[in-house]
Write a protein that holds these residues in place. Structure first.
Motif, mmCIF file in Angstrom:
data_model
loop_
_atom_site.group_PDB
_atom_site.id
_atom_site.type_symbol
_atom_site.label_atom_id
_atom_site.label_comp_id
_atom_site.label_asym_id
_atom_site.label_seq_id
_atom_site.Cartn_x
_atom_site.Cartn_y
_atom_site.Cartn_z
ATOM 1 N N MET A 106 -4.490 0.992 8.930
ATOM 2 C CA MET A 106 -4.515 1.442 7.544
ATOM 3 C C MET A 106 -5.926 1.213 6.992
ATOM 4 N N LEU A 107 -6.305 2.056 6.050
ATOM 5 C CA LEU A 107 -7.540 1.800 5.291
ATOM 6 C C LEU A 107 -7.103 1.320 3.915
ATOM 7 N N VAL A 108 -7.481 0.086 3.580
ATOM 8 C CA VAL A 108 -6.902 -0.571 2.404
ATOM 9 C C VAL A 108 -7.985 -0.987 1.413
ATOM 10 N N ASP A 109 -7.742 -0.655 0.149
ATOM 11 C CA ASP A 109 -8.583 -1.162 -0.943
ATOM 12 C C ASP A 109 -7.835 -2.300 -1.639
ATOM 13 N N VAL A 161 0.775 -1.076 -4.057
ATOM 14 C CA VAL A 161 1.672 -2.137 -4.504
ATOM 15 C C VAL A 161 0.841 -3.294 -5.025
ATOM 16 N N ALA A 162 1.371 -3.980 -6.041
ATOM 17 C CA ALA A 162 0.679 -5.158 -6.562
ATOM 18 C C ALA A 162 1.586 -6.373 -6.428
ATOM 19 N N TRP A 163 0.990 -7.501 -6.104
ATOM 20 C CA TRP A 163 1.722 -8.765 -6.059
ATOM 21 C C TRP A 163 1.336 -9.541 -7.303
ATOM 22 N N VAL A 192 -2.764 -9.184 -7.444
ATOM 23 C CA VAL A 192 -3.601 -8.580 -6.409
ATOM 24 C C VAL A 192 -3.015 -7.217 -6.081
ATOM 25 N N LEU A 193 -3.839 -6.199 -6.188
ATOM 26 C CA LEU A 193 -3.386 -4.826 -5.967
ATOM 27 C C LEU A 193 -3.932 -4.344 -4.627
ATOM 28 N N THR A 194 -3.035 -3.870 -3.759
ATOM 29 C CA THR A 194 -3.506 -3.294 -2.499
ATOM 30 C C THR A 194 -3.043 -1.851 -2.423
ATOM 31 N N ARG A 195 -3.995 -0.975 -2.091
ATOM 32 C CA ARG A 195 -3.672 0.442 -1.992
ATOM 33 C C ARG A 195 -4.350 1.020 -0.760
ATOM 34 N N GLY A 196 -3.710 1.983 -0.169
ATOM 35 C CA GLY A 196 -4.345 2.542 1.013
ATOM 36 C C GLY A 196 -3.604 3.724 1.580
ATOM 37 N N ASP A 197 -4.034 4.117 2.771
ATOM 38 C CA ASP A 197 -3.393 5.229 3.467
ATOM 39 C C ASP A 197 -3.582 5.007 4.963
ATOM 40 N N GLU A 204 -10.897 -1.538 3.893
ATOM 41 C CA GLU A 204 -10.703 -2.525 4.947
ATOM 42 C C GLU A 204 -9.701 -1.962 5.968
ATOM 43 N N VAL A 205 -9.986 -2.127 7.236
ATOM 44 C CA VAL A 205 -9.057 -1.659 8.267
ATOM 45 C C VAL A 205 -8.014 -2.745 8.522
ATOM 46 N N GLN A 206 -6.756 -2.402 8.295
ATOM 47 C CA GLN A 206 -5.679 -3.391 8.496
ATOM 48 C C GLN A 206 -4.664 -2.848 9.483
ATOM 49 N N PRO A 207 -4.070 -3.732 10.302
ATOM 50 C CA PRO A 207 -2.991 -3.260 11.181
ATOM 51 C C PRO A 207 -1.829 -2.763 10.323
ATOM 52 N N MET A 208 -1.253 -1.644 10.715
ATOM 53 C CA MET A 208 -0.167 -1.028 9.954
ATOM 54 C C MET A 208 1.009 -1.981 9.741
#
Lengths: 251, 461
Positions: free
Chosen positions: B189-192, B217-219, B243-248, B305-309
């Motif tokens: 995933m590419l995550v902001d 999604v936000a925590w 903390v807000l994380t968004r991506g695709d 940021e590259v994150q494992p799915m």
């Protein structure tokens, strides 16, 4: 059904005319209680307890009569309550007469106290346990007493009967493990109610409202034994007092 | 157990309120129809992996149909559709489909739910604002009812289809479903990530920017007073830092060449929680400490940021049986949704929980897109907030009752898959189309045998 807080929507109260029962019903009606069956001896008092319950928020309230001296009728009375209520979330047992100091060895008084405090309730609980096991869930709350923990000399007939019922209820709860039915014993300090009017105040005394709050909190915690007031749990230490000393303690 | 009573105790993921039922594990759909047509007033309901928090998949004194033997998935066809048996877990399904580049169109926070359960709750994921709920991607399904097996789709008996979508299992037992999968290039995933000092900040960022992302999604940290004091000292508002994380999904060309391998299935859980956990491990102090550490770990702002799915979607699946951490008393999850104009209810709820010092793990905040046609389907356009609370917190029951009223007054609702304590009269306000569900149920189940502890508790029978 019971909710995650153990709060019932339907309840049967055996001994539904007492002050204690009334306070518990009021507290339950503030939460989720809607369907209620009050069972007791005196028709007049049942009617009045039923109208208080409606005023407190219960919607469907019915009454069932029984005589706690008639052990052979106990199962019938419980069946009638269950048939009227539909699935029963909570059965509260608040039956029992408090014998005033029974110094004389009066065998008929002993028979009466033991029947109403132990025999009738034990049979009724057995029947209720079986009905609830069929339902696959349910709560049974038995009002017990601190005198059941260590029987006082001056009140040994009643105390011993309560001790018997207390032990019976704990045993019943263990036997019902795996059925979805939970039995809880609420050990009360002295509550100033109709039954104790005229008796002097005592340490570890409580009020019907405190009992009601404790029952509601106990339903949530699912504890096997609930002490009211909470400090009453230290009474368990009374078991360690030697009998020779215990019998000299003024009751 | 006394003689003459069989069955087993079942509870929800929150582990409160176990009831006993006769659990059957029928081998196929026909056997389920037989069970349904033989059932009586004691009731019968389906159960998958038991991940709904409350009493949706239990039926005291009646029969519970464990769908474990309805397992398996066909091949994903060229259009991306796959027929899956309803007892198949999303975990099994993705292990089967991901190596060919097919991912779930909608995934909840765990893969450990069955396809049948995902339909019955019309589950949602971080992409609801873009892609809607799970059932929007179900093109057809087979439902076993007391009156026989029915194949339904949006066009064919759409009424039964949508009553089943989010219908909490009350229309029958879903036995199979056709699902439209999502094509992915990689398992990254590419995550902001963005950090906010309060709820207002994160909510306006979500309103302004969510549309640029498929997943968002936000925590939110609801454990207020302790930190509120520290925050006030620094002249900042205290409630609801987030903390807000968004991506695709990352495409192959987005990634350095060493990460460009074909998508690989998730790993197995490496951690577990023992059966017996001492009381009170999760208390105000430990929860506040966890929330603090989690907030400090997050960067103030980071892009692409590259994150494992698997870590992005299912962080808790790395720990098996994490619900045991709450001990014997159990816990509950409160999740509600309110319309877009009622963002103030979200703030009020977070404020109320922190003012009452009710210990709560990070709450999950998300924006919902359009709702599905299901009368009992939970998502409505607007905001949703979900939070875990240990049972036993003082004043919790009354506090949640008040929150229900706030939510109902703003035309919001709570999520029945998480519920174990809603008042029946409030349910009817939150879900005004209950009559539609009843009429479908009367048609396919005239004897009224399909029911659960939840339906009895909420007066849905």
């Amino acid at each position: 059904m019971l909710d995650a807080f153990g709060q019932p929507q339907s309840a049967v109260v055996l001994g539904g005319t007492s002050d204690l029962a009334g306070a518990v019903v009021r507290a339950l009606a503030q939460r989720r209680l809607r369907t209620l069956v009050l069972a007791g001896r005196d028709e007049e008092r049942l009617r009045s307890a039923a109208s208080s319950a409606v005023a407190a928020g219960a919607e469907r309230v019915s009454t069932v009569r029984f005589d706690a001296q008639d052990v052979s009728d106990a199962a019938r009375a419980v069946d009638e309550c269950f048939d009227v209520a539909g699935p029963v979330d909570l059965l509260l047992l608040a039956v029992g007469v408090l014998s005033h100091r029974q110094d004389e060895l009066d065998s008929s008084a002993t028979a009466e106290v033991v029947t109403a405090t132990y025999s009738w309730p034990a049979v009724a609980l057995t029947r209720a346990a079986s009905r609830m096991s069929e339902q696959g869930y349910g709560r049974i709350v038995v009002l017990s007493s601190l005198v059941a923990v260590r029987v006082p000399r001056h009140n040994f007939v009643y105390g011993s009967a309560k001790a018997g019922l207390d032990a019976f209820s704990i045993g019943l709860g263990d036997a019902l493990s795996g059925t979805g039915v939970i039995v809880q014993v609420v050990r009360l300090g002295r509550a100033p109610t109709k039954m104790t009017e005229g008796l002097p105040g005592a340490p570890l005394s409580t009020t019907p409202e405190a009992v009601a709050d404790a029952v509601v909190a106990g339903l949530e915690s699912r504890a096997q034994v609930v002490w009211v007031p909470p400090a009453a749990r230290w009474v368990a230490l009374a078991r360690l007092v030697p009998q020779s000393l215990w019998r000299r303690i003024p009751g | 157990m006394p003689d003459g009573f069989r069955g087993q105790l079942l509870s929800g993921w929150g582990r409160a309120g176990a009831t006993r039922a006769d659990v059957q594990t029928p081998p196929d759909a026909d056997a389920i129809v037989d069970l349904l047509s033989e059932a009586d007033g004691r009731g019968i309901v389906a159960r998958g992996l038991g991940r709904s928090y409350g009493d949706a998949a239990q039926c005291a004194g009646g029969t519970v149909v464990d769908t474990v033997r309805l397992a398996g998935a066909g091949a994903v066809d060229a259009s991306g559709e796959v027929e899956v048996a309803a007892g198949t877990s999303l975990d099994t399904l993705v292990r089967h489909s991901v190596p060919d580049g097919w991912f779930l169109p909608v995934t909840p926070g765990t893969r450990q739910v069955t396809v049948g359960g995902a339909i019955a709750s019309d589950v949602h994921g971080k992409n609801h604002h873009v892609d809607g709920g799970f059932c929007r991607h179900v093109t057809a399904m087979t439902i076993a009812t007391p009156t026989g097996l029915r194949r339904v789709s949006h066009a064919q008996d759409g009424e039964l289809f949508w009553a089943t979508a989010g219908g909490m299992g009350l229309t029958g037992v879903v036995t199979s479903a056709r699902l439209r999968m999502l094509e992915v290039d990689t398992d990254r995933m590419l995550v902001d990530t963005d950090r906010f000092v309060d709820l207002d900040g994160v909510m306006s960022a979500m309103e302004g920017g969510d549309d640029r992302y498929r997943y968002s999604v936000a925590w939110v940290d609801c454990s207020g007073p302790v930190r509120a004091k520290a925050s006030r000292a620094r002249g900042r508002p205290g409630v609801g830092r987030a903390v807000l994380t968004r991506g695709d999904h990352a495409r192959a060309e987005d990634l350095p060449s060493r990460l460009r391998s074909a998508p690989s299935p998730p790993g197995r859980p490496r951690l577990g929680v023992p059966r017996c956990v001492p009381r009170g491990i999760l208390n105000r102090a430990s929860i506040a400490a966890f929330n603090e550490a989690w907030y400090r770990r997050a960067p103030a702002h980071r892009e692409a940021e590259v994150q494992p799915m698997w870590r992005f979607f299912h962080p808790l699946d790395g720990v098996a049986d994490w619900n045991r951490l709450y001990g014997r008393a159990g816990f509950l999850q409160y999740q509600f949704a309110v319309p877009p104009s009622s963002g103030d209810v979200v703030t009020a709820v977070v404020r109320e929980l922190s003012a009452r010092r009710i210990p709560s793990f990070l709450a999950v905040l998300k924006r919902f897109g359009p709702s599905s046609p299901g009368p009992l389907s939970f998502p409505i356009p607007g905001w949703t907030l979900a939070l875990d609370v240990p049972l036993g917190a003082e004043g919790l029951a009354a506090c949640l009752d008040r929150l229900d009223e706030m939510v109902a007054e703003s035309n919001g609702r709570v999520y029945l898959a998480k519920d174990s304590r809603l008042r029946p009269d409030v349910l009817a306000v939150m879900y005004p189309r209950l009559a539609e569900l009843s009429s479908v149920r009367r048609r396919v189940d005239p004897g009224g045998v399909v029911r659960s502890d939840l339906s009895r508790r909420l007066g849905l029978d």
